[in-house]
Design an enzyme around this catalytic site. Sequence first.
Site, PDB file in Angstrom:
ATOM      1  N   HIS A 149       0.736  -1.304   0.082  1.00 15.42           N
ATOM      2  CA  HIS A 149       0.188  -0.061   0.070  1.00 15.42           C
ATOM      3  C   HIS A 149       0.776   1.288  -0.020  1.00 15.42           C
ATOM      4  O   HIS A 149       0.265   2.397  -0.181  1.00 15.42           O
ATOM      5  CB  HIS A 149      -1.055  -0.058   1.139  1.00 15.42           C
ATOM      6  CG  HIS A 149      -0.470   0.347   2.684  1.00 15.42           C
ATOM      7  ND1 HIS A 149      -0.068  -0.799   3.428  1.00 15.42           N
ATOM      8  CD2 HIS A 149      -0.071   1.110   2.990  1.00 15.42           C
ATOM      9  CE1 HIS A 149       0.378  -0.405   4.552  1.00 15.42           C
ATOM     10  NE2 HIS A 149       0.510   1.070   4.425  1.00 15.42           N
ATOM     11  N   ASP A 179       0.054  -7.745   1.564  1.00 13.97           N
ATOM     12  CA  ASP A 179       0.754  -6.112   1.433  1.00 13.97           C
ATOM     13  C   ASP A 179       2.080  -6.193   1.571  1.00 13.97           C
ATOM     14  O   ASP A 179       2.790  -5.484   2.463  1.00 13.97           O
ATOM     15  CB  ASP A 179       0.139  -5.657   2.786  1.00 13.97           C
ATOM     16  CG  ASP A 179      -0.040  -4.176   2.834  1.00 13.97           C
ATOM     17  OD1 ASP A 179       0.215  -3.553   1.693  1.00 13.97           O
ATOM     18  OD2 ASP A 179      -0.145  -3.385   3.680  1.00 13.97           O
ATOM     19  N   GLY A 251       3.633   6.319   8.022  1.00 18.02           N
ATOM     20  CA  GLY A 251       4.782   6.574   7.539  1.00 18.02           C
ATOM     21  C   GLY A 251       5.680   5.426   8.137  1.00 18.02           C
ATOM     22  O   GLY A 251       6.797   5.340   7.424  1.00 18.02           O
ATOM     23  N   ASN A 252       5.172   4.706   9.137  1.00 22.73           N
ATOM     24  CA  ASN A 252       5.998   3.687   9.590  1.00 22.73           C
ATOM     25  C   ASN A 252       5.963   2.129   8.556  1.00 22.73           C
ATOM     26  O   ASN A 252       6.418   1.387   8.727  1.00 22.73           O
ATOM     27  CB  ASN A 252       5.679   3.120  10.928  1.00 22.73           C
ATOM     28  CG  ASN A 252       6.731   3.876  11.829  1.00 22.73           C
ATOM     29  OD1 ASN A 252       6.089   4.868  12.583  1.00 22.73           O
ATOM     30  ND2 ASN A 252       7.632   3.842  11.856  1.00 22.73           N
ATOM     31  N   SER A 253       4.936   2.431   7.780  1.00 22.55           N
ATOM     32  CA  SER A 253       4.608   1.231   6.846  1.00 22.55           C
ATOM     33  C   SER A 253       5.586   0.643   5.974  1.00 22.55           C
ATOM     34  O   SER A 253       6.461   1.499   5.502  1.00 22.55           O
ATOM     35  CB  SER A 253       3.345   1.622   5.782  1.00 22.55           C
ATOM     36  OG  SER A 253       2.022   1.433   6.200  1.00 22.55           O
ATOM     37  N   ILE A 308      -8.239 -24.014  -4.282  1.00 21.17           N
ATOM     38  CA  ILE A 308      -9.088 -25.076  -4.825  1.00 21.17           C
ATOM     39  C   ILE A 308     -10.471 -24.668  -5.205  1.00 21.17           C
ATOM     40  O   ILE A 308     -10.972 -25.541  -5.589  1.00 21.17           O
ATOM     41  CB  ILE A 308      -8.959 -26.169  -3.375  1.00 21.17           C
ATOM     42  CG1 ILE A 308      -9.599 -25.377  -2.010  1.00 21.17           C
ATOM     43  CG2 ILE A 308      -7.623 -26.693  -3.276  1.00 21.17           C
ATOM     44  CD1 ILE A 308      -9.916 -26.056  -0.842  1.00 21.17           C
ATOM     45  N   GLY A 309     -10.629 -23.450  -5.016  1.00 21.85           N
ATOM     46  CA  GLY A 309     -11.901 -22.941  -5.623  1.00 21.85           C
ATOM     47  C   GLY A 309     -13.234 -23.213  -4.610  1.00 21.85           C
ATOM     48  O   GLY A 309     -14.075 -23.809  -5.075  1.00 21.85           O
ATOM     49  N   VAL A 310     -13.088 -22.799  -3.422  1.00 27.76           N
ATOM     50  CA  VAL A 310     -14.258 -22.863  -2.436  1.00 27.76           C
ATOM     51  C   VAL A 310     -14.216 -21.655  -1.631  1.00 27.76           C
ATOM     52  O   VAL A 310     -13.316 -20.669  -1.590  1.00 27.76           O
ATOM     53  CB  VAL A 310     -13.899 -23.898  -1.376  1.00 27.76           C
ATOM     54  CG1 VAL A 310     -13.785 -25.466  -2.091  1.00 27.76           C
ATOM     55  CG2 VAL A 310     -12.811 -23.603  -0.591  1.00 27.76           C
TER      56      VAL A 310
END
Length: 405
Positions: A149, A179, A251-253, A308-310
């Site tokens: 981000h 992230d 700003g610490n991100s 796996i599509g669930v």
Amino acid sequence: MAFPRRLTVRPLIAAVALGTTALAGVAGGAIAADQDRAGIVGQFVAPGPAAVAQAGVHSSLSDMVEAVGTSVVQIQVKPDARVQQMAGPMPFGRGGAGNDSEIADRLGELFGFDRGGPLGAPQRQAPPRSALGSGFIVDASGLVITNNHVVEGADRVTVQMSDGRELPGRVLGRDPKIDIAVIRIDAKGTFKPITWGDSDHIRVGDSVFAVGSPFGLGNTVTSGIVSARGREIGAGPYDDFLQVDAAINSGNSGGPLFDGSGRVVGVNTAIFSPSGGNVGIGFAIPAKMARQVALEIARDGHVSRGRIGVSLQDVTPDIANALGLDGTKGALIAAVEQSGPAARSGLQRGDVIRRFGSTKIDDGRDLARAVADAAIGSSVPVRVIRDGRQVALNLYISSDQAAQS
């Protein structure tokens, strides 16, 4: 320079993305092309930590901070950075699909994630924006880890070193689900990398300290302890945050969280903040997870996870009673994607998975992580409770990249 929007959620926790941004961007997984990835990373091997004399619990951190400070950088995204097409919204909820809960909606606003449209659908371009965040060097060639981000929507950034030098950088790739983003410093020279710590064995109560650029103030150090492990804040299916009480602000991100020996155990990512400032509750991505994701980004330009599509749901006491289960352990299959890997493997809506290979499954989050880490193309034996009986299946694992193409 503006700061993230403040939002007070009555009884709900609001996790605030820490990048200092002028405008919130749209979530995305756009990848900057890079022809120099192969062979530049190795295993992110860094030299051992600097020897620091320990004089007891109350000894000064000054020598240790001095030893690691040159590896911490400030990330600047300028308004004229080229904006790319976004690849899709970040999923919320257990199964990776969006849910309609108020907490997910509000977290989406705070993190800047666009929840509209199906996974993989083209999204509108993010507007030009300026941003300030933090990062840290993980390879002597100039590879830097930060939060997605922080650099979202840009493929060129400026990396400010601890000595004040400003160097150009390229975004090699990003992973919105965790992230994490990786930057390559485009400058000659050898850079000092951090030393990785063991986030799996850090304990509640252990001392930690953070280095970063809160509110654009570079080379800032704060300290505290690990307050909790395995925190889930509604950011996605892979939530597994370290909670810390070190002072962490906008700003610490993307900055590093160090253990008491000066080794990185986390990447500072979010805060709980009714006021918009630090209240002593911060969240960091564990170093083991961040390192694995960053290594794959640096090598391939993207992250491929098993799927796996669930859609998944935890087993509540009421659900357990209705299904005749002997407890609430397991991941309930709430929906099965037609013709997806799970459907082809025989998994059905209403099944409860309690074992995935050798891994015990206590809830939906356990299964989401296990599937994500499974080898793509493999077939994993699973133990399922169906209509009160145990059923053994072999579950095929496909790639989430294929699902989004």
